[in-house]
Scaffold this motif. Structure first.
Motif, short mmCIF file in Angstrom:
data_model
loop_
_atom_site.label_atom_id
_atom_site.label_comp_id
_atom_site.label_asym_id
_atom_site.label_seq_id
_atom_site.Cartn_x
_atom_site.Cartn_y
_atom_site.Cartn_z
N ASP A 281 -24.23 -14.67 -61.97
CA ASP A 281 -25.66 -14.43 -62.19
C ASP A 281 -25.91 -14.01 -63.64
OD1 ASP A 281 -26.37 -14.85 -59.48
OD2 ASP A 281 -26.38 -12.70 -59.01
N ALA A 282 -25.06 -13.13 -64.15
CA ALA A 282 -25.24 -12.62 -65.51
C ALA A 282 -25.11 -13.74 -66.54
CB ALA A 282 -24.23 -11.50 -65.79
N ILE A 283 -24.12 -14.61 -66.35
CA ILE A 283 -23.96 -15.73 -67.28
C ILE A 283 -25.19 -16.64 -67.21
CG2 ILE A 283 -22.61 -17.80 -67.81
CD1 ILE A 283 -20.14 -16.23 -66.66
N ALA A 284 -25.63 -16.94 -66.00
CA ALA A 284 -26.82 -17.79 -65.83
C ALA A 284 -28.03 -17.14 -66.47
CB ALA A 284 -27.06 -18.07 -64.35
N ALA A 285 -28.25 -15.87 -66.20
CA ALA A 285 -29.42 -15.16 -66.74
C ALA A 285 -29.37 -15.10 -68.27
CB ALA A 285 -29.51 -13.76 -66.14
N ASP A 286 -28.19 -14.96 -68.83
CA ASP A 286 -28.07 -14.96 -70.30
C ASP A 286 -28.53 -16.29 -70.88
OD1 ASP A 286 -27.12 -12.37 -70.28
OD2 ASP A 286 -25.02 -12.92 -70.59
N TRP A 287 -28.15 -17.41 -70.23
CA TRP A 287 -28.58 -18.72 -70.71
C TRP A 287 -30.08 -18.91 -70.46
CZ3 TRP A 287 -26.32 -20.94 -74.40
CH2 TRP A 287 -24.94 -20.85 -74.54
N ILE A 288 -30.57 -18.40 -69.35
CA ILE A 288 -32.01 -18.48 -69.09
C ILE A 288 -32.78 -17.71 -70.16
CG2 ILE A 288 -33.86 -17.84 -67.48
CD1 ILE A 288 -31.71 -18.28 -65.20
N ASP A 289 -32.28 -16.54 -70.54
CA ASP A 289 -32.91 -15.75 -71.61
C ASP A 289 -33.08 -16.59 -72.87
OD1 ASP A 289 -33.29 -13.28 -70.36
OD2 ASP A 289 -31.33 -12.50 -70.99
N GLN A 290 -32.11 -17.44 -73.14
CA GLN A 290 -32.14 -18.24 -74.36
C GLN A 290 -33.02 -19.49 -74.25
OE1 GLN A 290 -28.39 -18.63 -76.51
NE2 GLN A 290 -27.49 -17.24 -75.01
#
Length: 141
Positions: A30-39
């Motif tokens: 989730d954290a990896i996905a959310a980091d990419w979503i942030d970008q």
């Protein structure tokens, strides 16, 4: 082996984004996905409603980029880099990222990944990992 459907993938990204916005605990994925979503702020609205995300058509004919495909490719590339599979992707990525930055390096690698998949599908042959790595290496220069 777990093979998520496109609906599962869409719900995963929507849920990761919901958890990030709510300040909830995230799994490592989730954290990896959310980091990419942030970008990718251009995708934020598309991730607000999982039911709408599942129902939406992101076909080429629709003329809208598919945020779930794009984000999935970021995750795939991140995983490839973390385990250096195919062999050489980490070094090629690192050299490219040193030159143009992490996010843009991912986008360049995405082009090569998409080309490899397209070629494999058209030829009915397995994906050519060497051609993929060579494509990424050419972008370093």
């Amino acid at each position: 082996m777990f093979t998520p459907s496109s609906n599962d993938v869409r719900r995963f990204f929507c849920e990761a984004w919901r958890k990030r916005r709510a300040g909830e605990i995230l799994t490592p994925m989730d954290a990896i996905a959310a980091d990419w979503i942030d970008q990718h702020p251009e995708y934020h609205d598309a991730l607000l409603d999982a039911d709408d995300a599942v129902a939406r058509d992101y076909s080429v004919e629709g003329g809208q980029p598919n945020p779930f495909l794009h984000l999935s490719m970021h995750l795939s590339i991140a995983e490839q880099i973390s385990v250096d599979q195919p062999r050489g992707i980490k070094a090629a990525h690192d050299a490219l990222a040193a030159r143009i930055g992490e996010h843009e390096a991912h986008h360049e690698i995405m082009e090569c990944l998409g080309e490899m998949i397209w070629t494999s599908q058209r030829s009915s042959l397995p994906p050519d990992a060497e051609a993929y790595i060579d494509c990424v290496r050419r972008r370093v220069r």
